[in-house]
Scaffold this motif. Structure first.
Motif, short mmCIF file in Angstrom:
data_model
loop_
_atom_site.label_atom_id
_atom_site.label_comp_id
_atom_site.label_asym_id
_atom_site.label_seq_id
_atom_site.Cartn_x
_atom_site.Cartn_y
_atom_site.Cartn_z
N GLY A 76 -42.82 -15.34 -6.37
CA GLY A 76 -42.94 -15.19 -4.92
C GLY A 76 -43.85 -14.03 -4.55
O GLY A 76 -44.76 -14.17 -3.73
N PHE A 77 -43.62 -12.89 -5.18
CA PHE A 77 -44.42 -11.70 -4.89
C PHE A 77 -45.89 -11.97 -5.15
O PHE A 77 -46.76 -11.69 -4.31
CB PHE A 77 -43.94 -10.54 -5.77
N ALA A 85 -39.23 -10.33 0.33
CA ALA A 85 -38.51 -9.05 0.33
C ALA A 85 -39.15 -8.08 -0.66
O ALA A 85 -39.29 -6.88 -0.38
CB ALA A 85 -37.04 -9.27 -0.02
N SER A 86 -39.59 -8.59 -1.82
CA SER A 86 -40.23 -7.72 -2.81
C SER A 86 -41.59 -7.22 -2.31
O SER A 86 -41.97 -6.07 -2.51
CB SER A 86 -40.43 -8.46 -4.12
N GLU A 136 -39.71 6.67 -10.49
CA GLU A 136 -38.51 5.86 -10.71
C GLU A 136 -38.64 4.52 -9.99
O GLU A 136 -38.26 3.48 -10.51
CB GLU A 136 -37.27 6.62 -10.20
N PHE A 137 -39.21 4.57 -8.77
CA PHE A 137 -39.40 3.33 -8.03
C PHE A 137 -40.27 2.35 -8.82
O PHE A 137 -39.94 1.17 -8.93
CB PHE A 137 -40.04 3.61 -6.67
N MET A 138 -41.37 2.86 -9.39
CA MET A 138 -42.27 1.97 -10.12
C MET A 138 -41.55 1.32 -11.31
O MET A 138 -41.75 0.14 -11.60
CB MET A 138 -43.51 2.73 -10.62
N VAL A 139 -40.69 2.09 -11.96
CA VAL A 139 -39.93 1.54 -13.08
C VAL A 139 -39.04 0.39 -12.61
O VAL A 139 -39.06 -0.71 -13.17
CB VAL A 139 -39.07 2.63 -13.76
N HIS A 140 -38.29 0.64 -11.54
CA HIS A 140 -37.39 -0.41 -11.02
C HIS A 140 -38.17 -1.62 -10.53
O HIS A 140 -37.83 -2.76 -10.80
CB HIS A 140 -36.54 0.14 -9.86
N HIS A 141 -39.25 -1.32 -9.82
CA HIS A 141 -40.06 -2.41 -9.25
C HIS A 141 -40.58 -3.32 -10.37
O HIS A 141 -40.49 -4.54 -10.28
CB HIS A 141 -41.22 -1.82 -8.45
N ASN A 142 -41.09 -2.69 -11.41
CA ASN A 142 -41.64 -3.50 -12.50
C ASN A 142 -40.56 -4.25 -13.25
O ASN A 142 -40.79 -5.33 -13.80
CB ASN A 142 -42.43 -2.62 -13.47
N GLN A 143 -39.38 -3.68 -13.27
CA GLN A 143 -38.28 -4.36 -13.94
C GLN A 143 -37.86 -5.62 -13.18
O GLN A 143 -37.63 -6.66 -13.76
CB GLN A 143 -37.10 -3.40 -14.04
N VAL A 144 -37.76 -5.48 -11.86
CA VAL A 144 -37.36 -6.62 -11.03
C VAL A 144 -38.44 -7.70 -11.07
O VAL A 144 -38.14 -8.88 -11.09
CB VAL A 144 -37.12 -6.17 -9.57
N LEU A 145 -39.70 -7.28 -11.10
CA LEU A 145 -40.79 -8.24 -10.97
C LEU A 145 -41.41 -8.66 -12.29
O LEU A 145 -42.47 -9.25 -12.30
CB LEU A 145 -41.88 -7.68 -10.04
N TYR A 160 -52.27 -13.10 1.02
CA TYR A 160 -52.78 -12.02 1.86
C TYR A 160 -54.20 -11.66 1.43
O TYR A 160 -55.11 -11.62 2.25
CB TYR A 160 -51.86 -10.80 1.75
N LYS A 161 -54.37 -11.44 0.15
CA LYS A 161 -55.67 -10.96 -0.32
C LYS A 161 -56.75 -12.02 -0.18
O LYS A 161 -57.91 -11.69 0.07
CB LYS A 161 -55.56 -10.52 -1.78
N SER A 162 -56.39 -13.28 -0.32
CA SER A 162 -57.42 -14.31 -0.24
C SER A 162 -57.96 -14.42 1.20
O SER A 162 -59.02 -14.95 1.41
CB SER A 162 -56.89 -15.66 -0.71
#
Lengths: 472, 389
Positions: free
Chosen positions: A305-306, A263-264, A283-292, A313-315
């Protein structure tokens, strides 16, 4: 604060558009707006709009409210139920950005619920109605003057204590007793030996086909329900209800890291391609970094998980990620994994040495009162760390305890056995939980386990709790 | 595919209310079971009622089969290098966590909650009462003053106006006058004074028999700080109990060394100590007051005495005689002997001597530690019900 519903709907349309283009395959999604008090309410009942009454939900509400009021804990951005249509809650007090982020995140969960194999038997169309029916049944018993709340709680308290002792993998078919008996009988027959004329005749060992259960039984509540002849119908129904509700939650326990990571991962892809205005983007980046953010010393399933999904994916794609809208090798890899893995298999397959190092994973144990690091993620230690994680995630954190004999010593006593894997039971809790088993079984209950290298039999009977070394 | 949005409900139900109440009840009964420990631990004596005390709660934790921590767990680093052997934290000590968090630790079967002293005392006294209360002449003690609903009236306080009944009355009047209850053309619905209906309440007074409680305390020189603390704890409980449960039971405080004096409540709880001990003086004083003001035919008399039992030998026969007389005029006479353990000097005891009194309404207890205060208090006040069982 009044939330602008039309604005959210506009965002939702663009989010779903992107989600479909990325190949997410979701149930219909419903969002319900609520305030923080309602949110706390939903949280204490695991998000269910209707759930049977029990004081433990009141306790969890009080606890969460205290933490929330003292600012020790925020409310989760997302609360989403595995049902069809899927149901999620949005807090009206949250900022637009936070709600948009939540919507994007919810579609990730929704896709996971619909497609991951562990959820394939949860029958999401019936989720809400079955929880509602459970609630109504329990209320009927509570209001029945011949039963009442005290007796209902007496059974529910005990049932809750044992609820996690149940089948872990619903994809494995449960073999009925008749079939088990047939299997035991066939196993006892002499094998077909073409040279039986020159071989010594195999000794025939008569199988004990009257034994209950024939094979060790992991569904403790169902066993108690089916083999304690003194339980009333309403008591049996309570055990069924608790069992069924636990079964519903097990897939979520089994896929916590994958599910939150997934989901993340998708909320990140969606949000960064949504052309948000600059202030929302920030604001999104702030929240995203807080959750992750990594939980130093602990383990943040969102972060773990993220990082793993991103790595997988990247590999497959090289360093530069391609556009998720096109089918690529990396996309194939993650979509396959989201369908066929659960946390333990996911970690075993995809947690590499490189990832362990990047995440700074370490293993720690106790030494007197200190937590001391025992392994770090170098070229020797990382396998041990992965192994330790694989065995402890999801239902791996619950001891495996099975009924081996329902008529122990011919006295209708119950014998349980703990499948010891090096991790010992916590004694204080084991004593109380065994007491609850005794309450539901009505006869002495014993549990075989290992403590400090010794084989021990714990017993709970009319005289209370006792522990004794097992005779060899 | 796009989501369906449901707006916020206007008046959301407080769905967990019932389960919260049930949980609070459990907390309360858990407190009641552990009240002796709490009182001993927290020394609520003399604290004001709105103070909060932390109380450990047992028995409402949810148990499961879980693993202990004999095997390793995995954590993630905060960026800096971690080495084998680094200490990354301490195990939580049982019971020292934050409120509500201690219970998360394995093996700790209680967590803490906050209760105010007022509530705690109410819980304590929930099922105690003055035993053997007899009906005496001129019963005067109000044990309960209750307000009850009793019908409706035309006049009353504004807050008691019953709107539904009033409107019904009005409609009835309209119908009688106009044959229908339709509103007037101008849409108004005027009320007449006769339409108004007020809920009427009356006060019911329950009366019980007269009672007086004598608190007799030894304040001689041998009563050191610990002994004083124990006996004051006992009388504090007694006084709180009587003051809360009975609206107008009278309490008489008597302090004695070789002489006895009737003192006020404040003096009683704060009086210093000096002098020798004539236990009989305290009893004589009580008997005197009884003869003077509380005739046993009219009053239920309860007397409680706390002392370290270190009486002057020559006074003991007098004390026994006075105690016997006191038994004759009272419903219950309780003697609590304060003998802290490890006090070194173990003086003489009156308990043995008092044994020969043999009156049914005479009771002795030994208080050795602060943990004994509550059980001995309960032993005095629930005596008759234990007999009945």
């Amino acid at each position: 604060m009044n939330v602008d519903l039309d604005q959210l709907k506009r965002y939702d349309e663009r989010i779903t558009e992107l989600a479909m283009a990325y190949g997410l395959d979701c149930f219909e999604q419903e969002f319900e707006l609520c305030d923080h008090n309602e949110m706390l309410g939903y949280m204490s009942y695991s998000g269910m709009p209707s759930r049977y009454p029990h004081w433990s939900y009141g306790k969890s509400f009080e606890k969460m409210k205290t933490l929330y009021d003292h600012g020790a804990q925020g409310l989760p951005y997302e609360m989403v139920i595995n049902s069809n249509p899927s149901l999620a809650y949005l807090m009206a007090d949250n900022s637009v950005c936070l709600n948009v982020l939540t919507i994007a995140h919810v579609y990730g969960h929704n896709d996971f619920f619909k497609n991951n194999f562990t959820f394939s038997r949860t029958r999401p169309e019936y989720t809400l109605s079955s929880f509602k029916s459970h609630a109504e049944r329990v209320r009927t018993y509570v209001e029945d003057p011949s039963i009442g709340v005290d007796r209902v709680e007496y059974v529910l308290d005990a049932a809750h204590a044992l609820s996690m002792q149940c089948q872990r993998n619903m994809a494995v078919r449960k073999v009925p007793q008749d079939e088990q008996r047939q299997r035991a009988f066939e196993a006892s027959l002499p094998t077909d030996d073409p040279n039986r004329s020159i071989h010594q005749a195999q000794e025939y060992i008569e199988p004990d086909l009257r034994r209950i259960p024939i094979e060790p039984e992991e569904n403790l509540l169902l066993f108690l329900r089916d083999y304690n002849p003194f339980l009333m119908d309403w008591e049996k129904d309570l055990l069924t209800i608790v069992h069924e509700e636990t079964q519903y939650f097990i897939p979520q326990i089994e896929t916590k890291i994958m599910n939150e990571g997934w989901a993340s991962y998708w909320h990140y892809q969606i949000m960064t391609n949504l052309d948000l205005p600059p202030e929302l983007r920030l604001e999104f980046m702030v929240h995203h970094n807080q959750v992750l953010r990594p939980h130093s010393g602990g383990l943040n399933p969102y972060h773990l998980g993220f990082t793993m999904w991103d790595h997988i994916y990247k590999s497959h794609e090289g360093i530069e990620p391609a556009d998720h809208r096109n089918a690529t090798a990396g996309k194939d890899a993650i979509f396959q994994a989201r369908e066929s893995e659960r946390d333990s298999s996911f970690l075993r397959r995809f947690l590499t040495e490189e990832l362990c190092q990047r995440l700074g994973l370490f293993e720690y144990g106790t030494n007197r009162n200190d937590y001391v690091v025992t392994e770090i993620a170098d070229d020797i230690g990382w396998r041990q760390i992965r192994e330790s994680l694989v065995t402890s995630v999801g239902m791996g954190s619950i001891p495996v305890i099975k009924v081996v004999d329902g008529d122990h010593e011919g006295k209708r006593n119950m014998l349980l056995s703990h499948s010891y894997d090096g991790r010992e039971l916590e004694m204080g809790q084991a004593e109380k939980t065994l007491g609850y088993t005794f309450r539901l079984w009505g006869r002495a209950v014993s549990l075989d386990t290992n403590i400090a290298g010794e084989e021990v039999r714990l017993t709970y009977d009319d005289d209370g709790f006792a522990a004794a070394e097992r005779a060899a | 595919m796009s989501g369906l949005f449901r707006p916020k409900r206007e008046a959301p139900a407080d769905r967990s209310a019932g389960d919260r109440v049930r949980h609070r009840e459990k907390v309360r009964s858990s407190i009641r079971e552990n009240i002796a420990d709490i009182i001993a631990e927290e020394s609520i004596i003399g604290r004001s009622g709105d103070r909060m005390v932390k109380v450990p709660i047992r028995g409402i934790k949810e148990y499961r089969f879980v693993y202990g921590d004999n095997q390793g767990q995995v954590g993630e680093g905060a960026g800096e290098e971690t080495e084998r052997g680094d200490v990354v934290g301490q195990q939580q000590q049982p019971g020292r966590g934050q409120p509500g968090e201690g219970g998360d630790e394995p093996g700790v079967d209680y967590y803490e909650t906050e209760v105010n002293v007022e509530e705690l005392i109410n819980i304590m006294f929930e099922d105690l009462e003055l035993p053997d209360m007899e009906r005496k002449q001129h019963a005067a003690i109000e044990t309960l003053r209750q307000s009850r609903r009793k019908g409706y009236r035309h006049i009353g306080l504004r807050v008691r106006l019953d709107r539904r009944k009033t409107v019904k009355e009005k409609l009835r009047r309209e119908r009688v006058r106009h044959g229908s209850a339709t509103a007037r053309p101008d849409g108004r619905m005027p009320f007449h004074e006769k339409d108004l209906r007020y809920k009427h309440r009356t006060t019911e007074i329950h009366r019980e028999s007269n009672a007086v409680v004598f608190c007799i305390m030894d304040t001689s020189g041998s009563m050191d700080t610990t002994k004083k603390y124990l006996s004051r704890s006992f009388f504090y409980l007694l006084y709180q109990f009587v003051a809360r449960r009975y609206d107008s039971v009278e309490v008489v405080f008597v302090a004695h060394d070789i002489e006895a004096k009737e003192v006020t409540e404040d003096e009683f709880f704060s009086k210093g100590e000096a002098g020798g001990t004539f236990v009989s003086s305290g009893y004589r004083k009580a008997l005197e007051i009884i003869a003077d003001r509380y005739h046993p035919d009219l009053w239920n008399v309860y007397a409680f005495h706390c002392s370290d039992g270190d009486n002057f030998g020559s006074d003991t026969p007098n004390a026994v005689k006075a105690a016997q007389e006191l038994c004759e005029v009272s419903n219950l006479f309780g003697y609590g002997e304060i003998k802290p353990r490890g006090a070194g000097y173990y003086g003489s005891s009156l308990i043995e001597t008092f044994r020969k009194i043999g009156a049914a309404n005479f009771q002795t207890v030994l208080i050795e530690r602060k943990e004994d205060v509550w059980p001995s208090f309960k032993a005095f006040l629930s005596r008759d019900r234990e007999d009945a069982k």
